[in-house]
Structure formats: C-alpha cells, structure tokens
Design a protein around this motif. Structure first.
Motif, PDB file in Angstrom:
ATOM      1  N   ASP A  10       0.824  -1.216   0.000  1.00 30.20           N
ATOM      2  CA  ASP A  10       0.000   0.000   0.000  1.00 30.20           C
ATOM      3  C   ASP A  10       0.860   1.269   0.000  1.00 30.20           C
ATOM      4  O   ASP A  10       0.342   2.360  -0.168  1.00 30.20           O
ATOM      5  CB  ASP A  10      -0.983  -0.004   1.193  1.00 30.20           C
ATOM      6  CG  ASP A  10      -0.277  -0.168   2.518  1.00 30.20           C
ATOM      7  OD1 ASP A  10      -0.883   0.222   3.559  1.00 30.20           O
ATOM      8  OD2 ASP A  10       0.840  -0.687   2.553  1.00 30.20           O
ATOM      9  N   LYS A  55       0.237  -6.313   5.925  1.00 31.50           N
ATOM     10  CA  LYS A  55      -0.799  -5.419   6.479  1.00 31.50           C
ATOM     11  C   LYS A  55      -1.292  -4.438   5.435  1.00 31.50           C
ATOM     12  O   LYS A  55      -0.668  -3.421   5.139  1.00 31.50           O
ATOM     13  CB  LYS A  55      -0.186  -4.643   7.653  1.00 31.50           C
ATOM     14  CG  LYS A  55      -0.545  -5.225   8.988  1.00 31.50           C
ATOM     15  CD  LYS A  55      -0.272  -4.233  10.100  1.00 31.50           C
ATOM     16  CE  LYS A  55      -1.243  -4.331  11.152  1.00 31.50           C
ATOM     17  NZ  LYS A  55      -1.618  -4.784  12.175  1.00 31.50           N
ATOM     18  N   PRO A  57      -4.863  -2.390   3.980  1.00 30.56           N
ATOM     19  CA  PRO A  57      -6.207  -2.027   4.446  1.00 30.56           C
ATOM     20  C   PRO A  57      -7.225  -3.089   4.031  1.00 30.56           C
ATOM     21  O   PRO A  57      -7.297  -3.432   2.859  1.00 30.56           O
ATOM     22  CB  PRO A  57      -6.479  -0.703   3.744  1.00 30.56           C
ATOM     23  CG  PRO A  57      -5.136  -0.146   3.460  1.00 30.56           C
ATOM     24  CD  PRO A  57      -4.260  -1.337   3.180  1.00 30.56           C
ATOM     25  N   HIS A  58      -7.943  -3.640   4.964  1.00 28.68           N
ATOM     26  CA  HIS A  58      -8.968  -4.675   4.771  1.00 28.68           C
ATOM     27  C   HIS A  58      -8.402  -6.042   4.409  1.00 28.68           C
ATOM     28  O   HIS A  58      -9.137  -7.017   4.376  1.00 28.68           O
ATOM     29  CB  HIS A  58      -9.986  -4.315   3.665  1.00 28.68           C
ATOM     30  CG  HIS A  58     -10.703  -3.033   3.912  1.00 28.68           C
ATOM     31  ND1 HIS A  58     -11.448  -2.795   5.039  1.00 28.68           N
ATOM     32  CD2 HIS A  58     -10.757  -1.912   3.181  1.00 28.68           C
ATOM     33  CE1 HIS A  58     -11.943  -1.588   4.973  1.00 28.68           C
ATOM     34  NE2 HIS A  58     -11.538  -1.010   3.859  1.00 28.68           N
TER      35      HIS A  58
END
Lengths: 114, 680
Positions: A10, A55, A57-58
């Motif tokens: 991310d 890790k 998001p979601h």
C-alpha cells in the motif's frame, strides 16, 4: 527468459523503490497498491512470483493469497516477520528488506524456470 | 386506821364502843382484854392531850374564825329574805369600797349600786325561790378596776322555808384574762387554720381527723366532713404507710418535738401528691387526750422537679461516663486545656501516645509533654483560637512515646458556654503516619499499574508501530541504495532525498510520540494544558494507523480550551479510545471517527464518535471492567478502558456512552477549570 514479478504494497514509495531496484532484463516488476487489481490482473496475466505485503487495508497477505493461483509461488515482504501465516509462502522478508536476499530468490526462480 | 390518828372525838367514840362490847361479854379473859384496850386508848389521849387541846382551841376560837372569814379573798355574805345583809366579810370593801359595818343591815341594792343590783336581780329572785344560782359578773371596783367574778347564791332553807341566801363571790379576773387570751389564741389559731396557705390538720390520738383546713381539703379533694371519717393512714400512699406508722408512733413518745415526714398522699380521685408534714403534739386538758396538729405542704412539684433533676443528673452522669468511655476509645488522642494552657482532661490514647504517667494532669501544660518547639507551636495555636474563636486543622510531626516522629492530623477548636465565653480548647490528634505511608505505597502501585498499562497499550500498538516505522525505513534504505546511481541525475537525486526526508520525519514523529507515551510519570505532574495541543500529539501517534485502516478522522475542536491535567495520562486515554474506535470499525464499509471538543458552563466535553453501530447493551456495563475485551485472543489486553476510567477519575473527570447518537459515541467530561477559594 525474464520472469514476471507482481509486488503488492500500500506504500507507493516502497513500490517505486522496489521497482527501480529490481527491474532488469531478467525481472519484470509490476507493482500494485490495490489487492483487487492484483487479483484480477493475475487471472489474465499470470506472473511467475508474487511479493505480498501483509498489512493492507482490509486485507492480509493470507486473504489475498487465497484469491491467487495456488501454483504461483508467493513471498511475503512485511514489517512483522513474527506474524503467523495460514498459507504457504516460499519466503518471508522483513522490512526494511535486504536487496540481495530478494534478488537471490528471484534468481532462484529464474533458474528453475529455465 | 391507827387509833393515834383519830381525832379526839373519834377516840372518845371508839372508847364508848369498847365499853358497849363489855356488856355483851361473859368471858372474863375477854373482858380483861377490852379493859386493857380502853386503858391504852385513855393513855393515848392523855399523851396527846396538847394536840387535842390545840385542835379544840382552834375550833373553839371565834377570833381565829373571824380572821379566816375576813381574809378569805372571796366575798362571803348572808342576805335575808328581804335582801338585807346580815353578815359579810371584809372582801366586800375591795369590791364596793364599804366595810362590813356599812354593809350589814343594808339592802343589797344599796351595797351593789342600782346598775349592778338590777343585773343581779333575776338571780336574787331565783335563789329566793329556792334555786342555787351561779353566774359571772363584771364588777368595777372603786378604783376603777374591772374585776370578773363568779357569784354563787345558795338558798338558806330552815324547816323548808327560805330565810335568806348565802353569797360567795370569787374573783375570776385572772382566769378570765387567761380565758380571753385563750379565746384570742383560739380565734387567731382558727383564722390561721382556715386561711393558711398550706394545709393544716388536727388528729386525735387514734390518728383520725378532727379537723382539716380548706387548703388541706382542696389538696386531698375531700370535704372536712369526709375527712373526719378517716384516719391519716387512709389517705396515705400504700408505699409510704410503714414510714407513716413509724413517725406517728413517735408523736407521743417524743411529745412536743417536731416530727417531720415527707411522703405521698392519695387524693379522693386517686392522684398521688407529695406532702411535707410537720406535726406538733399537744395534750388537751379538756378532752384529757393528745391531739396532733400538722402543717401539710404540697411539694409535689418540688418533688417531681427533684426527681427530674435526679433523672437528669443520673442521665448526665451516665452521659458523662459514656462520653469518657467514648473519648477513651476514640482512635484519636483527645485533650482539653484551660485559658492558662493547663490540661483539664486527656483520654487514654493521649496518655498512651505521649507516655503521660498516672496522676493529676491538671497542672501540666504542653511544655511538660512535648518538645519545646512543638509546645511553642501549640501555644501559638491556642492563642489563635482564643483570639479568633476559629477551628484549626493542620498536620504536624510530633515524636511519640517511642521517640518516633509521627505525622498527626490535628483538629483544635474552642468550647463555648451559654454566655458565649470560651471555656476551654479541645484538641484531637489522629496519628496518620501509617495512612500516609499506605497512601504513598498505593500511589506508587497505581503509577506502576498505569505505567504497565501504558506499556500494555504500547504492546498492543507494537505491531502497528513496527509497521509504521519499518515502512519509512524501507523507503529510506531503498532510496539510499539508489542514490549512488542517481548522483548524475540531480532532479531524481533531489526527489529521492525529499522522499527520504519525509520518511525520516515520519519515524521521528512516531518515536517522539512513543517516547513521551512510555515515560513513567511517578511525579504525577498536573498542569494547565491546551486541549488542542494534546489532541495534536495524539493524532501524531494515531494518524498512521488510521490512514492504514482507511479511517477518516474528522475534527471539530473549539480553540482555547484548557484543562488541568497530567498530559501523558490524558494522551493515553485518548489514544486508547481512538485505537479502540479504529479497531471496531475495521471491517465496516463506512469508516470515520469524529473528534469533537467543546465546553458548556461547567464542563469541557470531548466526544469520540466512530461510524460503528454503538456498543451492545450486554457489553455496555462491562466495557470498563479490567480485562474485558471483545477482541480475539492476542489482539488486545482489555486493560484500556478500565485504565481510562481510572485515569479520568483521578482527574475528577468521567466517561460515558452517549446514546443520543446512532453511532458509538464516547463522551468525556472534564471539570471546567475554576479557581477555588485559595486562588488555585
């Protein structure tokens, strides 16, 4: 022959660095910061190797892995190397990663492909 | 009777009788005996010849009789049928100024005077009818003296015919005076008896009522006639009967000595009254018996007051004893001092704590008990109280009997009487040495728990923090490795440097926040803090996590709101709440957290609202309990909200769920900083 590597994270800065670091005639790096894009693209254009951040998001790496072709090897690049994973991964690298270790893995894969 | 004691005449008669006996005797021996008796009698007469002679002379002497007649103080006279005096004695001259020579042969009217004669005439007429008369008459003597007399007229009968009458007039003036005095006394007594403000009674020797005055009758609710049918015992309370009998028995034994009794009487209606009774005993010559005269004072009110006083005194004594007992068992050392600073009273604790020996405390002052500087300090306290009448409360270090310095929480206050004068100073000393020690230890433990919880929270964030630091580190590391290749490309070189700078800033912020967060604050510093700055610090720690979780943070912060707090702890509170909120809405479609800060008249209010659907009723009561968590194992320790609540309570703040929002809303209320009376 060059191997296709898909990298999911991310952090766009990290994606950029990874791509700049490892892109070469032997390794075609495609970066994704969206798991859905990765999943859909990999269905159409299968890579040889997945590098996945844990890790997201979601999402965790395990969730994304379940949606991917089980025959394509996957490695984890994560901040937390002590994390327990459900799925099988060929390697788990901690951040900040060591370039040579990443390279070794990619070379191994390239060799085996040959 | 012995023959010697007979009169001459009797002796002669006796001899004659003896001669008569001889006539009837035949026996010569008996005759001789009688003759001998007669002889002895005659010898006796011979031997007593002189005394008989005197006796006879006496009776034969007219002169002597005349002297007796004239000198008898009573008037003696004889008046014939025509009321002419035939004989009278000299006493007439004392009453009428006339000698017998001027009375004998004169009519009674001439002698008595017309007025007196007319007064006596009815009696004269009656005696001349043959009836003895006896009457009293006042006679005014020639020298003007008033004499009271008792006159007796006795008819002189001769062959059934009245020839005249004897007159005997006795002077009863003295008796009359006595009688009058007696009457006066009687009358006075009667007046007093009837009108006395206290009850009065007369009892006979059987203790029955002879009379009772109106006051007594009213007291016992009986009429006098009703009382006359009763004895004293019938109106005495049964419990006092024995006592009454004892006293009445002494009425005659110790006659004329005051007899006093205080006892209960029963009225006609059955009421009990207390009476104080004095009794005097008299012997009444008229009735030849004792009478007992008593005064009866109703002392019911006094007695009831006395009993009340006794009750009060008893209650007072009991309460004094209870007070002393209470004071002795109080956990504090209690003392009382007078104006001179000398002790009136100390309780057991005081004696024990300061090792006061047995004996009189009243001569001791603070200088006899405490070290000089402590005694001087107490002296100053005493002076303040005497001057200002105020209550003092302060702590002081005082060495106890073992020489250990103890901390005492001391209260000193004046004791004021009904005239608003200070009569003494009371001091109560509570040894709080142990309490202070315990409180210190408790505070230390609390700090440790808080610190541990912060570390626990820290642990909870560790994974996120590692992630948050390692990402920028990866950027910096990756870029550094590329810098060599880009040294000929200044633009890209510069971009890489910027990227590295940005990444290192991220790391610095996180480290700074962590450092502050993990620091233990045993000193417990409370300061005025600008709330918006607190929130800024919190956001530094939390914004990465929020960003990672795609949680939008919305802020509505009223500026210039200050709270008095320990900034580290409040940051911990808000971080905990925001962490929980982010975790709670992880899997929702709509993910946001609103942070509102505002104030009303009394409170500063912080609202943390997340896009969640609220806390279930089931969990609402439990969420502030330690170790309660809805997270799966390994994800949280559940310490957070319990610690949050504890920290807020220390700040006199509170936390609650606000159900007016459809989403989850935690509201924290801080006291609005106002200055207290000391300017703090």
């Amino acid at each position: 022959m060059a191997i296709k590597i898909y990298f999911l994270d991310d952090e766009t800065d990290i994606l950029e660095i990874f791509k700049e670091t490892f892109s070469s005639k032997d390794f075609i790096i495609t970066t994704f910061n969206n798991p859905n894009d990765l999943i859909e693209t990999s269905k159409i254009d299968k890579p040889d190797l997945f590098f996945l951040d844990n890790k997201l998001p979601h999402f965790t790496a395990d969730i994304v892995s379940k949606e991917l072709d089980p025959n394509i090897p996957k490695a984890i690049i994560t901040a937390d190397v002590n994390q327990k994973f459900e799925m099988n991964y060929i390697a788990i690298f901690g951040k900040p990663y060591i370039n040579e270790e990443i390279l070794d893995l990619m070379k191994k894969l390239n060799t085996s492909d040959e | 009777m012995n023959f010697k004691n007979y009169s001459f005449k009797e002796k002669i008669n006796h001899i004659i009788l003896e001669f008569d006996k001889i006539k009837n005797l035949n026996n010569s021996e008996n005759i001789i005996n009688i003759i001998n008796n007669i002889k002895n009698m005659l010898i006796d007469i011979k031997n007593n010849e002189e005394s008989h002679k005197k006796h006879n002379d006496f009776f034969n002497s007219n002169e002597l009789w005349k002297r007796i007649f004239d000198n008898i103080p009573s008037m003696i006279g004889y008046w014939d049928y025509n009321q002419i005096n035939k004989i009278c004695n000299h006493s007439y001259s004392n009453y009428f100024g006339k000698s017998p020579a001027n009375i004998i042969g004169h009519h009674m009217e001439e002698v008595l005077g017309k007025d007196l004669y007319l007064k006596n005439l009815p009696y004269i007429q009656k005696v001349l009818d043959g009836n003895t008369q006896s009457f009293e008459r006042e006679i005014i003597t020639p020298n003007g003296q008033s004499r009271y007399t008792l006159a007796n007229y006795i008819p002189d009968f001769n062959n059934n015919k009245i020839e005249g009458f004897y007159v005997i007039v006795t002077d009863i003036t003295d008796i009359k005076i006595l009688e009058n005095q007696n009457n006066k006394i009687q009358t006075s007594y009667r007046i007093i008896f009837e009108n006395a403000p206290i009850g009065m009674t007369q009892l006979n020797s059987s203790y029955e009522f002879i009379s009772a005055n109106p006051k007594f009758c009213n007291l016992l609710e009986y009429s006098e006639d009703e009382l006359k049918k009763k004895s004293i015992f019938e109106v005495t309370h049964p419990d006092d009967l024995e006592k009454t009998k004892d006293v009445t028995n002494k009425f005659i034994d110790k006659m004329s000595i005051n007899n006093f009794i205080e006892k209960r009487c029963l009225t006609k209606s059955g009421k009990t009254i207390w009476a104080k009774i004095y009794t005097e005993t008299f012997f009444d010559n008229n009735i030849k018996d004792y009478i007992f005269i008593s005064t009866v004072e109703d002392v019911t009110n006094i007695k009831e007051s006395q009993m009340e006083i006794e009750k009060i005194q008893k209650a007072l004594f009991e309460s004094q004893s209870l007070l002393k007992l209470t004071l002795d068992y109080l956990p504090g050392a209690v003392s009382s001092k007078n104006k001179e600073g000398k002790y009136n009273f100390i309780n057991k604790k005081f004696k024990f704590d300061f090792n006061i020996p047995q004996g009189d405390i009243t001569q001791k002052s603070d200088f006899d008990i405490f070290p000089k500087e402590v005694a001087e300090a107490f002296q100053n306290n005493d002076l303040t109280i005497w001057n200002t009448r105020s209550l003092l409360n302060f702590k002081r270090n005082i060495p106890n009997y073992k020489g250990n310095i103890c901390v005492y929480d001391i209260y000193m206050f004046p004791v004021i009487n009904t005239d608003y004068q200070i009569v003494s100073i009371t001091t109560i000393l509570y040894d709080i040495t142990e309490k202070i020690e315990l409180e210190k230890n408790l505070q230390l433990e609390k700090e440790k728990v808080n610190h541990n919880s912060r570390l626990a929270s820290l642990g909870e964030m560790a994974a996120g923090i590692v992630h948050e630091i390692n990402n920028p580190l990866t950027i910096i590391d990756g870029n550094i490795k590329m810098l060599e290749k880009l040294k000929d490309n200044p633009i890209q070189f510069s971009e890489k440097l910027k990227s590295m700078d940005k990444a290192s800033e991220r790391i610095i912020k996180i480290i700074r926040g962590l450092r502050k967060f993990s620091r233990s604050n045993y000193q417990n510093e409370y300061r005025q803090e600008l709330f918006s700055e607190i929130l800024n610090e919190v956001l530094i720690m939390i914004e990465e996590k929020a960003k990672q979780s795609l949680v939008q943070l919305k802020l509505d912060i009223t500026p210039n709101i200050f709270i008095f707090c320990n900034v580290i702890e409040i940051e911990q509170v808000i971080v905990n709440l925001l962490n929980n909120a982010i975790d709670a809405i992880q899997n929702l479609n709509e993910k946001w957290i609103k942070i509102n800060l505002f104030k009303n008249k009394e409170k500063v209010i912080l609202q943390i609202i997340d896009s969640g659907n609220g806390i279930s009723r089931e969990n609402e009561e439990k969420i502030f309990q330690p170790f309660f968590t809805t997270k799966v194992i390994g994800e949280g320790t559940g310490l957070g909200l319990a610690i949050v609540k504890g920290i807020l309570e220390q700040h006199k703040a509170s936390i609650q769920l606000n159900h007016n929002f459809k989403n989850t809303c935690f509201e924290i209320f801080f006291p609005l900083n106002k200055k207290d009376k000391h300017g703090n």
